[in-house]
Scaffold this motif. Structure first.
Motif, short mmCIF file in Angstrom:
data_model
loop_
_atom_site.label_atom_id
_atom_site.label_comp_id
_atom_site.label_asym_id
_atom_site.label_seq_id
_atom_site.Cartn_x
_atom_site.Cartn_y
_atom_site.Cartn_z
N ILE A 18 1.30 -9.98 7.86
CA ILE A 18 1.58 -9.20 9.06
C ILE A 18 2.75 -9.80 9.82
CG2 ILE A 18 0.70 -8.63 11.36
CD1 ILE A 18 -2.00 -8.04 10.11
N LEU B 221 3.43 1.64 12.53
CA LEU B 221 3.14 0.22 12.33
C LEU B 221 1.63 -0.04 12.48
CD1 LEU B 221 3.87 -2.80 12.12
CD2 LEU B 221 4.38 -2.77 14.55
N LEU C 80 -0.75 -2.07 9.95
CA LEU C 80 -1.58 -3.23 10.33
C LEU C 80 -3.03 -3.00 9.88
CD1 LEU C 80 -0.32 -3.89 13.98
CD2 LEU C 80 0.29 -5.12 11.88
N ILE D 287 4.73 -2.13 7.17
CA ILE D 287 4.90 -2.90 8.41
C ILE D 287 6.38 -3.15 8.70
CG2 ILE D 287 4.53 -5.18 9.46
CD1 ILE D 287 1.73 -5.16 8.29
#
Lengths: 508, 103
Positions: A67, B44, B48, B67
């Protein structure tokens, strides 16, 4: 692990998302005036930050390394690109960003679908599920939308339709948007020819692709038991949508780009909203829908400004190879004049209206034009700019280019505002614009652009046309304005010509 | 959340979007488009969510790309819109500010 993991269904998440999308809406609301728009953009960015942080705090979100790597890489690319991009390149950038958004959505939909298939496999191969607790352990940390399972306590062998339908929609539309936008980007960046390109039977192929995609979706929906064929079928639909995106945009000419970009913008927004429904995420639904509305409005406005329907632009397209016959005109007499003569004509005028077109943007002549206006104003000449809605390569593009050159906002006049003033205008200077000034749109019913609203440059007392040559514009149509007795052509590169006029004006 | 609630949200948001955006003048359409570019970077969030639950390398790669794309949209979109809007309207004020600073 985050300090405060929020349960996905907790009220706090919902509340934070409400704050976030309220800021989007308020930010867009402030975007209705140039003095407040910047603050609005900032507020929307704050809303986005809240949405992202809230999502990061959701219980079960993991894979932190990936991430943060993704966010870091994306931020660097985004920041560098936003500093480097030139204002003339804005259409390309918007096309590319539309594509990125669409691509991201298609990928997310794919992953979401794979996720459901995985759950299903786990459930059907593990024979040990005998209690609600086992089931919960199996799906624990699995997926947010899985919470439906314990409620029914059934090992269902299918993706729920309310997830499947939006997922498929998001995937198909996202994929069309990604590939279509990339083709639009390629055309605008001149990586592929901006002329319309088409295969024979293209419409048939497009129709078949669309029908194929719909059938695939119905099969997945009706025959929803996630057999081994479901994944290949899903991927086949993804690929078909990709082809459709390429095939629809490829035949569209450069002049229609404002419509195409707006339409792809709407597509990306709608697919994001669909993904939001599949993932049960309100911020995603509202954000996507706002973008969808914006893209739809702009698409309709652009089509109206060209007096054509959206369907006509997408599927028929003048300027298509079989369309308007370019070069059918024989040589017709026209007058040309030097930059020096043009400067004299301008200096003795009381009022001058500049009609900027894409040619001005290509030549990067906006700063030179601004200098010309300054020189003229010093001599007591009033100067205004007539902006056609489709001037440039995207909605509002010309305004940005002129704003970049410090042209005051008040001098930019929209078409409906300037047309009544043109008969009292001494000199109308057409710089790199063509079709949007063609009087044939008003008079010649046989013209492909008949009915398109134009800037009525031919109504002005005198007309100067700055252009490279007599060649027709994107639409491939000869412009009667160029042969009008009160028109003088000044040939050459727009920037060079305007600079010459500026230096001549300085000496007068 | 049930489907009807989500469709309700969708429909209401569409009406709000139309009302608000119809009022944006032509002059500001390009910044509007790049701002909406940034807002659809909200995908986004989807990235996630899916990467958090990826169960294979392929899903991780898919999520990572999503992402990156979403973040480029958000960061690039808001920054470039800001750059454009800076050229509209606020010019005089900025010049006055820098003038004050020089004195």
């Amino acid at each position: 692990m985050p300090l405060a993991a929020l349960a996905p269904d907790s009220g706090l998440v919902g509340l934070l998302y409400i704050v976030s999308f309220s800021l989007f809406i308020y930010g867009l609301r402030l975007g209705t005036h140039p003095t407040t728009a910047r603050r609005g953009n900032g507020l929307a960015a704050v809303g986005m930050a809240i949405a992202v942080i809230t999502t990061l705090l959701l219980q079960g979100i993991g894979n932190w390394g990936l991430i943060f790597a993704g966010i870091l890489i994306g931020s660097i690319i985004g920041a560098v690109a936003s500093k480097r991009v030139k204002m003339t390149e804005m259409p390309q950038m918007v096309a590319l960003y539309n594509g990125l958004g669409g691509g991201a959505i298609a990928l997310i939909a794919w992953s979401e679908y794979r996720h459901w298939v995985h759950i299903d496999k786990a459930l059907s191969t593990s024979g040990e599920i005998t209690s609600r607790q086992d089931l919960r352990e199996l799906v624990e940390g699995s997926h947010l939308s899985i919470k439906v399972i314990p409620e029914t306590f059934q090992i269902f062998g299918s993706v729920p339709l309310e997830v499947l339908i939006p997922t498929l929609f998001a995937m198909v539309v996202g994929s069309i948007s990604f590939w279509g936008s990339n083709v639009a980007f390629g055309k605008l960046q001149e990586l592929i020819p901006s002329q319309p390109m088409g295969l024979p039977g293209q419409k048939v192929i497009n129709g078949l692709l669309l029908i194929g995609i719909i059938i695939g979706g119905v099969v997945l929906g009706v025959n929803n038991d996630l057999g081994d064929l479901s994944q290949p079928l899903f991927i086949a639909m993804l690929v078909a949508a990709a082809f459709l995106g390429v095939m629809v945009v490829l035949p569209i000419g450069g002049a229609d780009m404002p419509v195409v970009i707006s339409l792809l913008n709407a597509f990306t927004g709608l697919s994001a909203a669909a993904a939001g429904i599949a993932l049960e995420n309100t911020a995603l639904i509202v954000g996507g829908t706002l973008v969808g509305s914006s893209g739809t409005i702009l698409t309709l406005e652009m089509a109206t400004a060209m007096n054509r329907s959206v369907a006509n632009i997408l599927f028929a397209g003048f300027g298509s190879p079989a369309g308007a016959g370019a070069g059918s005109q024989e040589e017709r007499p026209h007058r040309s004049m030097t930059a020096q003569d043009a400067a004299i004509q301008l200096a003795y005028a009381d009022s001058v209206v500049v009609v900027p077109g894409y040619g001005l943007a290509v030549a990067q002549a906006q700063h030179a034009v601004r200098e010309m206006a300054d020189e003229l104003e010093k001599k007591g000449v009033s100067v205004g700019y007539a902006i056609h809605p489709v001037a440039g390569r995207m909605p509002g593009h010309m305004n940005v280019l002129l704003a970049e050159a410090d042209v005051p906002y008040e001098q930019l006049k929209e078409m409906d505002e300037i047309n009544p003033e043109l008969p009292q205008t001494d000199v109308c200077v057409v710089i790199g614009a063509n079709d949007v000034t063609n009087p044939a749109a008003k008079t010649d019913e046989s013209s492909p652009i008949y009915g398109m609203p134009i800037i009525e440059a031919d109504e002005a007392q005198q007309v100067l046309v700055l252009k490279r040559s007599m060649s027709p514009g994107f639409a491939g149509i000869d412009n009667d304005l160029f042969y009008h007795p009160k028109t003088s052509m000044v040939f050459g590169d727009a920037k060079q010509t305007v600079s010459d006029i500026v230096s001549e004006l300085g000496e007068l | 959340m049930d489907l009807i609630t989500m469709i309700t949200i969708f429909v209401l948001a569409a009406f709000v979007g139309f009302e608000v955006i119809a009022k944006v003048p032509t002059t500001l359409h390009t910044p509007l488009m790049s701002e909406t570019n940034a807002i659809h970077g909200i995908v986004l969030l989807g990235g996630l969510i899916v990467i958090g639950f990826a169960n294979s390398t392929l899903d991780e790669v898919i999520g990572l790309i999503a992402i990156i794309f979403g973040t480029v949209n958000i960061v690039g979109g808001f920054l470039v819109t800001d750059r454009m809007l800076e050229m509209f309207g606020t010019k005089k004020k900025k010049k006055a500010d820098s003038g004050d600073g020089a004195e």
